[in-house]
Design a protein around this motif. Structure first.
Motif, PDB file in Angstrom:
ATOM      1  N   THR A  23      14.128   6.063  31.299  1.00 42.51           N
ATOM      2  CA  THR A  23      14.826   5.117  30.417  1.00 42.51           C
ATOM      3  C   THR A  23      15.330   3.917  31.207  1.00 42.51           C
ATOM      4  OG1 THR A  23      15.512   6.845  28.855  1.00 42.51           O
ATOM      5  CG2 THR A  23      16.808   4.824  28.881  1.00 42.51           C
ATOM      6  N   ARG A  26      12.621   1.579  32.033  1.00 37.22           N
ATOM      7  CA  ARG A  26      12.273   0.772  30.863  1.00 37.22           C
ATOM      8  C   ARG A  26      13.204  -0.428  30.740  1.00 37.22           C
ATOM      9  NH1 ARG A  26      11.216   3.482  24.926  1.00 37.22           N
ATOM     10  NH2 ARG A  26      10.568   1.578  23.822  1.00 37.22           N
ATOM     11  N   SER A  30      12.159  -4.413  31.163  1.00 37.78           N
ATOM     12  CA  SER A  30      12.485  -5.410  30.147  1.00 37.78           C
ATOM     13  C   SER A  30      13.272  -6.570  30.749  1.00 37.78           C
ATOM     14  CB  SER A  30      13.297  -4.768  29.012  1.00 37.78           C
ATOM     15  OG  SER A  30      12.536  -3.762  28.358  1.00 37.78           O
ATOM     16  N   GLU A  48      18.445  -3.518  22.576  1.00 38.83           N
ATOM     17  CA  GLU A  48      17.424  -3.776  21.549  1.00 38.83           C
ATOM     18  C   GLU A  48      16.122  -4.255  22.181  1.00 38.83           C
ATOM     19  OE1 GLU A  48      19.199  -6.568  18.906  1.00 38.83           O
ATOM     20  OE2 GLU A  48      20.442  -5.072  17.869  1.00 38.83           O
ATOM     21  N   GLY A  51      14.554  -1.231  23.730  1.00 36.94           N
ATOM     22  CA  GLY A  51      14.323  -0.113  22.828  1.00 36.94           C
ATOM     23  C   GLY A  51      15.076   1.146  23.234  1.00 36.94           C
TER      24      GLY A  51
END
Length: 282
Positions: A23, A26, A30, A48, A51
């Protein structure tokens, strides 16, 4: 280009040395993709974008050594004072146009990364020196591996495509090592197959240098790669798009050709054979 001038490079340096969860990787990915905007995003906006949940963003900041996300954002503003990047007016774009715009942004980011050509040039030299040259790509990455191997075989004397998993994959890596391979090129794209991770671990144990083209510097294969070259994929459509990894692969081919004595001669010989056989209609 120095890290001072490159927001993405600054973020990469900030994340180096930290063991991140999937996570958190990720979130980091981003942030790199929107490096110029990140110092101006709230934790909710970043969540957001990635995600993930807002608490995940807070835990991510703490994992990097900050008291919380506000402290991380304040640090980014201090080391990189700048105005947020102007966003293109895409409100009226349909979903297909938005997917194209996202890929254009991925290519822009790749261009920033390639401002320092040293990693790609080093990778190209490693690939050129390996005899044979195994090229690995499973599932979503199989097409990238095939495309690279197809063109590489025109200039490299022994390219071995590994685009199928299963029990024979380790055997084929063993065969390449026995034949004299020194480097393995891997294309690793999401979703990352477990077999790819296992194959790279096996290749490392066999003594191969691993060069990887992956969607992110924080991909699961990062720890198994001696040299990782990131190129983001597009995620706007039902299935990911991979223009940037493909272009990065072509850049690797260019450098590899420069490091292969006789590459031009081999290309000319192929063109002569193709003409004699009438392979192409033009």
């Amino acid at each position: 280009m120095s890290t001072t001038d490159n927001p993405a490079a600054r973020l990469q340096a900030l994340f180096e040395g930290h063991r991140l969860t999937p996570t958190q990787r990720r979130i980091a990915h981003s942030m790199v993709r929107r490096a110029a905007d990140v110092p101006f995003l709230s934790s909710v906006e970043l969540a957001e974008l990635a995600g993930v949940s807002q608490p995940s963003v807070t835990r991510f900041a703490v994992a990097l050594g900050f008291d919380g996300y506000p402290a991380l954002r304040r640090h980014l503003r201090e080391v990189a004072p700048a105005e947020p990047a102007a966003a293109a007016d895409t409100a009226s774009y349909n979903e297909y146009q938005q997917a194209v715009e996202a890929e254009i942004e991925n290519l822009r980011h790749l261009a920033e990364v390639l401002a320092d050509p040293a990693p790609v040039e080093r990778a190209g030299r490693l690939l050129a020196a390996s005899r044979p040259l195994p090229v690995l790509g499973l599932r979503a990455a199989a097409a990238q591996a095939y495309g690279f191997a197809y063109f590489a075989a025109k200039v490299h004397p022994d390219v071995r495509l590994l685009n199928e998993g299963g029990t024979m994959l380790h055997d084929r890596i063993d065969a390449a090592v026995t034949a004299g391979a020194s480097t393995l090129l891997c294309f690793a794209l999401p979703r990352h197959p477990k077999e790819t991770v296992e194959a790279l671990a096996y290749a490392k144990e066999a003594g191969l240098t691993v060069v990887t083209v992956a969607d992110s510097a924080f991909a699961p294969v990062a720890g198994l790669s001696d040299l990782l070259l990131p190129a983001a994929v597009g995620t706007q459509l039902a299935f990911d798009t991979a223009c940037a990894p493909m272009l990065l692969g072509r850049a690797l081919l260019e450098v590899m050709c420069d490091g292969l004595p006789g590459a031009q001669t081999r290309l000319e010989a192929f063109d002569a054979r193709a003409a004699a056989k009438g392979l192409f209609v033009e």
